[in-house]
Design an enzyme around this catalytic site. Structure first.
Site, PDB file in Angstrom:
ATOM      1  N   GLY A  64       0.807  -1.210   0.000  1.00 34.91           N
ATOM      2  CA  GLY A  64       0.000   0.000   0.000  1.00 34.91           C
ATOM      3  C   GLY A  64       0.842   1.261   0.000  1.00 34.91           C
ATOM      4  N   VAL A  65       1.952   1.250   0.729  1.00 37.15           N
ATOM      5  CA  VAL A  65       2.806   2.433   0.783  1.00 37.15           C
ATOM      6  C   VAL A  65       3.356   2.760  -0.606  1.00 37.15           C
ATOM      7  CG1 VAL A  65       4.921   1.191   1.404  1.00 37.15           C
ATOM      8  CG2 VAL A  65       4.598   3.552   2.150  1.00 37.15           C
TER       9      VAL A  65
END
Length: 153
Positions: A64-65
């Site tokens: 996600g980052v």
């Protein structure tokens, strides 16, 4: 047969604007660009991405980052390509209202859309959304950018 549109910007042209390089460069092409207002770009997710062997072995998922980083890179382009900020650098200063809705896996073709919703002085706020090839929203976030001179880095 589908007609293939020429990109507004290639990956190389995007690299001329933002400083990121492999393995931290995530823009394959820019499809639409309205300076200081809006951008639509593409990221092809390859099985060869360097993070997949560790995230996760046997079940590769784009972190996600890195989806947020992709949005930030794309969102900085309509600011940095503007005559008002040419030759500067954009830093991601804040991220808010982040949602991850679907897994991103090898073979996905991501469309990243960022609308600049506020711009004042050296700060921009953008609303970003990433969709996959099935037009499903995979992630979204509100981002704040701070624009600085390169020599102040």
């Amino acid at each position: 047969m589908l007609e293939k549109k020429e990109p507004v910007m290639t990956a190389q042209e995007a690299m001329d604007i933002i400083p990121n390089r492999y393995p931290m460069f995530f823009v394959d092409r820019v499809e639409e660009l309205e300076l200081e207002e809006r951008i639509v770009a593409t990221k092809n997710v390859s099985a060869n991405e360097p993070y997949f062997p560790g995230h996760f072995p046997g079940n590769p998922i784009m972190p996600g980052v890195l989806q947020i980083e992709t949005m930030a890179q794309v969102g900085s382009i309509p600011l940095l390509k503007s005559p008002n900020f040419e030759g500067k650098i954009a830093f991601l200063a804040a991220v808010d209202k982040v949602k991850f809705r679907k897994n991103v896996v090898p073979g996905d073709i991501l469309t990243i859309t960022v609308d600049i919703v506020k711009l004042k002085s050296v700060m921009g706020i953008g609303q970003g959304t990433i969709t996959n090839q099935n037009d499903e929203v995979v992630s979204e976030a509100k981002m704040t950018f701070i624009i600085s001179d390169l020599d102040q880095v």
